[in-house]
Design an enzyme around this catalytic site. Structure first.
Site, PDB file in Angstrom:
ATOM      1  N   HIS A  37      37.141  55.409  36.782  1.00 43.48           N
ATOM      2  CA  HIS A  37      36.131  54.400  37.081  1.00 43.48           C
ATOM      3  C   HIS A  37      35.241  54.769  38.262  1.00 43.48           C
ATOM      4  O   HIS A  37      34.212  54.123  38.481  1.00 43.48           O
ATOM      5  CB  HIS A  37      36.781  53.038  37.263  1.00 43.48           C
ATOM      6  CG  HIS A  37      37.311  52.499  35.961  1.00 43.48           C
ATOM      7  ND1 HIS A  37      36.514  52.383  34.843  1.00 43.48           N
ATOM      8  CD2 HIS A  37      38.541  52.088  35.590  1.00 43.48           C
ATOM      9  CE1 HIS A  37      37.236  51.907  33.844  1.00 43.48           C
ATOM     10  NE2 HIS A  37      38.468  51.726  34.271  1.00 43.48           N
ATOM     11  N   ARG A  80      24.332  54.743  36.472  1.00 38.77           N
ATOM     12  CA  ARG A  80      22.973  55.074  36.903  1.00 38.77           C
ATOM     13  C   ARG A  80      22.578  56.506  36.559  1.00 38.77           C
ATOM     14  O   ARG A  80      21.501  56.957  36.951  1.00 38.77           O
ATOM     15  CB  ARG A  80      22.847  54.857  38.420  1.00 38.77           C
ATOM     16  CG  ARG A  80      22.975  53.416  38.860  1.00 38.77           C
ATOM     17  CD  ARG A  80      21.825  52.551  38.398  1.00 38.77           C
ATOM     18  NE  ARG A  80      20.578  52.971  39.019  1.00 38.77           N
ATOM     19  CZ  ARG A  80      20.108  52.456  40.156  1.00 38.77           C
ATOM     20  NH1 ARG A  80      20.791  51.510  40.790  1.00 38.77           N
ATOM     21  NH2 ARG A  80      18.977  52.869  40.655  1.00 38.77           N
ATOM     22  N   HIS A 133      40.602  60.840  32.138  1.00 36.60           N
ATOM     23  CA  HIS A 133      40.532  60.795  30.676  1.00 36.60           C
ATOM     24  C   HIS A 133      39.171  61.333  30.259  1.00 36.60           C
ATOM     25  O   HIS A 133      38.143  60.696  30.508  1.00 36.60           O
ATOM     26  CB  HIS A 133      40.715  59.349  30.194  1.00 36.60           C
ATOM     27  CG  HIS A 133      40.726  59.209  28.703  1.00 36.60           C
ATOM     28  ND1 HIS A 133      40.947  57.998  28.087  1.00 36.60           N
ATOM     29  CD2 HIS A 133      40.544  60.103  27.697  1.00 36.60           C
ATOM     30  CE1 HIS A 133      40.903  58.154  26.771  1.00 36.60           C
ATOM     31  NE2 HIS A 133      40.646  59.434  26.515  1.00 36.60           N
ATOM     32  N   GLU A 149      44.060  63.302  30.351  1.00 41.81           N
ATOM     33  CA  GLU A 149      44.236  62.481  29.159  1.00 41.81           C
ATOM     34  C   GLU A 149      43.152  62.846  28.159  1.00 41.81           C
ATOM     35  O   GLU A 149      41.979  62.989  28.528  1.00 41.81           O
ATOM     36  CB  GLU A 149      44.138  60.998  29.505  1.00 41.81           C
ATOM     37  CG  GLU A 149      45.224  60.508  30.441  1.00 41.81           C
ATOM     38  CD  GLU A 149      45.088  59.041  30.770  1.00 41.81           C
ATOM     39  OE1 GLU A 149      46.083  58.447  31.217  1.00 41.81           O
ATOM     40  OE2 GLU A 149      43.975  58.484  30.598  1.00 41.81           O
ATOM     41  N   HIS A 201      49.135  51.630  32.215  1.00 38.29           N
ATOM     42  CA  HIS A 201      48.143  50.789  31.547  1.00 38.29           C
ATOM     43  C   HIS A 201      48.305  49.333  31.972  1.00 38.29           C
ATOM     44  O   HIS A 201      49.295  48.689  31.669  1.00 38.29           O
ATOM     45  CB  HIS A 201      48.182  50.869  30.023  1.00 38.29           C
ATOM     46  CG  HIS A 201      46.914  50.329  29.396  1.00 38.29           C
ATOM     47  ND1 HIS A 201      45.758  51.078  29.317  1.00 38.29           N
ATOM     48  CD2 HIS A 201      46.606  49.131  28.876  1.00 38.29           C
ATOM     49  CE1 HIS A 201      44.801  50.370  28.742  1.00 38.29           C
ATOM     50  NE2 HIS A 201      45.293  49.177  28.480  1.00 38.29           N
TER      51      HIS A 201
END
Length: 239
Positions: free
Chosen positions: A10, A18, A43, A70, A191
């Protein structure tokens, strides 16, 4: 206590919003490691919605703990992993329309293709983990592929509402952890884990590593990456 792998996807999500060059996942990884994280997870999705190929290549050169990649069990992704050579690979299911990984890999339903990916990666010296639901049939199929690890999908536990439901899901995770070890598999989990629900999972017998991303990055927006990681390490031993 299990080790902590921090998923930094993230950080790249913010950058890609952007289409710019910051924040840099590699810089974030340095701060995360300095704060005490035991590993870095990313990931690389087929649609490249957050982490990019170049991010993985840079992280492979700069991460000082271990890099867990991942990815889907596709020919293109296996070729990429064989080229970059992360410390670990975790094979995960992937659907382009999902917001995040929604469930475990159906190893039993695609054992030939998953088994081939596992064989190719592990023959190259890259240990493989399979991200699976805490289900006996999936664990048995995972063992048949020759994978070294499974990562138990903790989503149902994380989403359970009420003490009774949470206890039930935790019991399933505990049983899966025992079953996996009986099959010769090493066990990680992840998770949906947060500062408030992580401790019971961290206490499960044989649990080796927890991979946590969104909760840490969300907290870091308010208090910074280093404090967010330290607080998660503390939460893992709380309760």
């Amino acid at each position: 206590m299990p080790t902590l792998g921090v998923n930094i996807d993230h950080v790249a999500t913010i950058r890609q919003a952007r289409r710019t060059v910051e924040p840099d996942p590699a810089a974030a990884a340095v701060l995360v490691e300095l704060a005490g994280a035991d590993g870095i997870t990313v990931h690389l999705r087929e649609d490249r919605r957050h982490i990019q190929d170049r991010d993985v290549e840079i992280l492979r050169r700069t991460v000082r703990t271990h890099l867990n990649l991942e990815m889907a069990a596709t020919r293109a992704m296996v070729d990429f992993a064989l080229d970059v050579r992360p410390d670990y690979v975790t094979l995960v299911p992937e659907r382009r329309e999902e917001v995040t990984t929604e469930g475990g890999l159906d190893v039993g339903g695609q054992i030939a293709s998953v088994g081939l990916a596992v064989e190719q990666l592990q023959c190259a010296g890259i240990p493989v983990s399979l991200f699976v639901d805490p289900d006996a049939a999936q664990l048995q199929a995972s063992a048949r592929t020759g994978a070294k690890f499974v990562e138990l999908h903790t989503g149902r536990y994380a989403e359970a509402r009420g003490e009774q439901a949470q206890r039930s899901e935790l019991a399933q995770l505990a049983a899966a952890c025992d079953e996996a070890q009986a099959l010769g598999l090493r066990v990680n989990a992840g998770h949906g884990l947060t500062y408030w629900n992580v401790a019971p999972v961290a206490r499960l017998s044989g649990m080796e590593e927890l991979n946590i991303g969104h909760s840490i990055i969300a907290r870091a927006v308010l208090v910074g990456l280093e404090r967010a990681v330290r607080e998660m390490k503390q939460a893992m031993i709380a309760g």
